[in-house]
Design a protein around this motif. Structure first.
Motif, PDB file in Angstrom:
ATOM      1  N   PRO A   1      44.527  21.714  -2.461  1.00 26.22           N
ATOM      2  CA  PRO A   1      43.501  20.731  -2.110  1.00 26.22           C
ATOM      3  C   PRO A   1      42.254  20.915  -2.966  1.00 26.22           C
ATOM      4  O   PRO A   1      41.815  22.042  -3.195  1.00 26.22           O
TER       5      PRO A   1
ATOM      6  N   GLN B   1      38.989  16.890  -1.124  1.00 22.61           N
ATOM      7  CA  GLN B   1      40.066  16.697  -0.147  1.00 22.61           C
ATOM      8  C   GLN B   1      39.867  17.587   1.076  1.00 22.61           C
ATOM      9  O   GLN B   1      40.010  17.156   2.211  1.00 22.61           O
TER      10      GLN B   1
ATOM     11  N   PHE C   1      41.002  17.038   7.578  1.00 24.31           N
ATOM     12  CA  PHE C   1      41.901  17.696   6.619  1.00 24.31           C
ATOM     13  C   PHE C   1      42.680  18.818   7.301  1.00 24.31           C
ATOM     14  O   PHE C   1      42.129  19.604   8.077  1.00 24.31           O
TER      15      PHE C   1
ATOM     16  N   GLU D   1      49.366  18.781   6.866  1.00 21.09           N
ATOM     17  CA  GLU D   1      49.486  17.402   6.386  1.00 21.09           C
ATOM     18  C   GLU D   1      49.410  17.369   4.861  1.00 21.09           C
ATOM     19  O   GLU D   1      50.158  16.658   4.202  1.00 21.09           O
ATOM     20  N   PHE D   2      48.517  18.195   4.316  1.00 20.08           N
ATOM     21  CA  PHE D   2      48.380  18.222   2.850  1.00 20.08           C
ATOM     22  C   PHE D   2      49.697  18.603   2.210  1.00 20.08           C
ATOM     23  O   PHE D   2      50.146  17.992   1.243  1.00 20.08           O
ATOM     24  N   ARG D   3      50.325  19.626   2.776  1.00 19.92           N
ATOM     25  CA  ARG D   3      51.571  20.084   2.184  1.00 19.92           C
ATOM     26  C   ARG D   3      52.639  19.008   2.258  1.00 19.92           C
ATOM     27  O   ARG D   3      53.421  18.830   1.325  1.00 19.92           O
TER      28      ARG D   3
ATOM     29  N   THR E   1      52.181  15.678   2.361  1.00 18.34           N
ATOM     30  CA  THR E   1      51.930  14.570   1.441  1.00 18.34           C
ATOM     31  C   THR E   1      52.129  15.015   0.007  1.00 18.34           C
ATOM     32  O   THR E   1      52.560  14.253  -0.836  1.00 18.34           O
TER      33      THR E   1
END
Ligand SMILES: Cc1cc2nc3c(=O)[nH]c(=O)nc-3n(C[C@H](O)[C@H](O)[C@H](O)COP(=O)(O)OP(=O)(O)OC[C@H]3O[C@@H](n4cnc5c(N)ncnc54)[C@H](O)[C@@H]3O)c2cc1C
Ligand code: FES
Lengths: 107, 413
Positions: free
Chosen positions: B392, B396, B402, B406-408, B410
């Motif tokens: 990130p 971000q 955040f 979820e980051f992983r 997407t």
């Protein structure tokens, strides 16, 4: 005492009797079974005691605590529906006959 | 008698893991593991935590079961420190007079606690913590005394302070630097830990130095005197002011030493037959190239495997991602990466809830994630950094809502 089977990635398996109280992680350690590193010594911090519980398992395993679930997000081998941290699985007579599969890598 | 193929000096985390990894990676030559202590290899992290709190005996700390060495055909030599290394002859001499020939030597000597060089530093009741023996001594002493002074606000000092406070002792921490754990964590994390300790009733004094310790007539510590004159009553003093790498054996044999035995990216010293790993070694940081010495289980365990692979004929440069954990008052701090040199910090989650992560950036680059009771952030950082996957950006991470999970997803890595 409970019989636990540790199946290695190459298909071989080690079957041992693990005394109560213990965890599935300690059961591997005290029996010299390779494939479980357990760098944090069982405090659910490192993710290097990852196992896959056998798909056919019907034995009563404790529900996953949130921090175990969180740690499983970052294991070296892919997480599956059957993934658990073996340090969070207490050995009891109720899980006699448990089969766990060791992942290809822990770190 | 045939010469042993590999001699490992130091039966701690790194040494024991080297012997084990050699066998599990298929090495079938002789292995000798030489230890200075009287017990088989054990885990150190619980010494300042569960063990000190009274849970379990020393046996629970063993890294491997008693049968391990015999079962893997590893000769384990206890209580017989190596005292001299002769590289030309490829022999090491042990204190008992025994000598061991080797083809390859692995130095896994660890570090020893730095002593407090002030008057009274040698009084009874002034302890350090590195070994099981010392931990037992500290645990016993904590049962008999009410007032503990911890000198040094590093990991060991703070963990002991927290364990002792939880056991009901009156605890004072004196740290000479302006903040706790200055070398290891961000300023914001130092502040959080400081607040945590104070909230639990630990008296923490920053930017203060112990100038002398004073005893009762019988040679037992009673009081600490700070520079400036303030006096603090204490019947037990734990000195936690860092550790000095064990380099004497290497230096005596002409190997290069500079706050650690110097090794290359394959963890080899200037002598191709001699490796050094764990707390005693200084190696090139794979991310910056700068010499680095780490004191962590991760570093010891991963370096052990790296050396074992080299000795099994599959050398690869050491490149593992550093990570570390500590526990204080039930607060679990996990650090992934090295934050040294960061110039900004993004907070994820709310520190007031006791669950948050501090992301340490240099410019746009994430150097380290410091997580308090947010293991997913820690684990995902470890995986993404280790794989060289995108991380990130500060923007971000600062966005509301955040989350690493979820980051992983997407990012699909
Ligand atoms: C109290 C405490 C708490 C810790 N908590 C954590 C934690 O929470 N998380 C974490 O990641 N890390 C923690 N650490 C750090 C971690 O334990 C060390 O980084 C790790 O043990 C290093 O392994 P090593 O093998 O390099 O050294 P060691 O484990 O210290 O082993 C070195 C061994 O070599 C032996 N030796 C020395 N000289 C000789 C000689 N001449 N001949 C033969 N043997 C010799 C020593 O006796 C020792 O047994 C902690 C350390 C301590 C002391
Ligand atoms: S041993 Fe570290 S998470 Fe289980």
């Amino acid at each position: 005492m409970a019989k636990i089977t540790y199946r290695h990635p190459n298909g071989t398996e080690t079957v041992v009797d693990v005394p109560v109280p213990n965890t599935v992680m300690r059961g591997a350690k005290i029996n010299n079974i390779d494939g479980i590193e357990a760098q944090c010594g069982g405090s659910a911090q490192c993710g290097t005691c990852h196992v896959y519980v056998d798909e056919a398992n019907t034995l009563p395993l404790p529900a996953m605590h949130e921090s175990e679930d969180d740690v499983l997000y970052g294991t070296a081998a892919p997480r599956r529906a059957t993934s658990r941290l073996s340090c969070q699985l207490p050995v009891s007579e109720e899980i006699d006959g448990l089969v766990v599969h060791l992942p290809e890598t822990q770190s | 008698m045939a010469a042993p193929s590999v001699v490992v000096i130091g039966a701690g985390q790194a040494g024991s893991d080297t012997a084990a990894a050699l066998r599990s990676q298929g090495f079938d030559g002789r292995i000798t593991l030489v230890g200075a202590e009287g017990v088989p290899p054990y885990q150190r992290p619980p010494l300042s935590k569960q063990f000190l709190a009274g849970a379990g005996g020393g046996g629970d700390l063993a890294l491997r079961p008693a049968s391990f060495h015999a079962e893997r055909d590893i000769e384990f030599v206890a209580r017989d420190p190596a005292v001299r290394l002769d590289r030309d002859a490829r022999r090491v001499a042990l204190a008992s007079g025994r000598t061991l020939g080797y083809r390859h030597l692995v130095l896994a000597l660890g570090a020893r606690p730095r002593r407090l060089a002030v008057p009274g530093g040698g009084l009874d009741g002034v302890l350090t913590l590195r070994t099981l023996t010392e931990a037992g001594r500290l645990r016993d002493a904590m049962r008999d005394t009410g007032r503990l002074l911890v000198v040094g606000g590093g990991f060991v000092g703070l963990e002991v302070a927290a364990t002792a406070r939880a056991a009901g002792l009156a605890v004072t921490v004196v740290e000479s630097g302006p903040r706790l754990l200055a070398r290891a964590v961000s300023g914001a994390m130092s502040a959080h830990l400081l607040a945590e300790h104070r909230a639990h009733g630990v008296r923490v004094l920053l930017s203060r130095e112990v100038a002398a310790l004073h005893g009762d007539g019988a040679g037992r510590v009673r009081e600490a005197e700070l520079a400036g004159g303030e006096r603090i009553a204490a019947d037990l003093v734990l000195v936690g002011i860092g550790a000095v790498p064990e380099t004497a054996l290497a230096a005596g044999a002409g190997l290069a030493v500079d706050d650690g035995v110097l090794v290359d990216r394959h963890l080899r010293t200037g002598d191709p037959a001699v490796y050094a790993i764990g707390d005693c070694a200084r190696f090139p940081d794979p991310r910056t190239g700068r010499p680095l010495r780490l004191e962590s289980v991760q570093n010891a365990a991963d370096q052990a495997r790296c050396v074992a692979a080299a000795l099994c004929g599959a050398p690869r440069p050491y490149a593992a991602l550093p990570w570390f954990w500590t526990e204080q008052f039930g607060l679990r701090l996990q650090i992934a990466g090295l934050g040294t040199g960061h110039d900004r910090v993004v907070t994820v989650g709310d520190p007031r809830t006791g669950r948050f992560s501090l992301l340490c950036y240099r410019g746009e680059r994430l150097l380290a994630t410091e997580s308090v009771n947010r293991p997913a952030d820690h684990m995902i950082t470890r995986r993404l950094m280790g794989a060289g996957a995108p991380l990130p950006t500060p923007r971000q991470a600062a966005a509301p809502g955040f989350g690493f999970k979820e980051f992983r997803q997407t990012a699909a890595v």
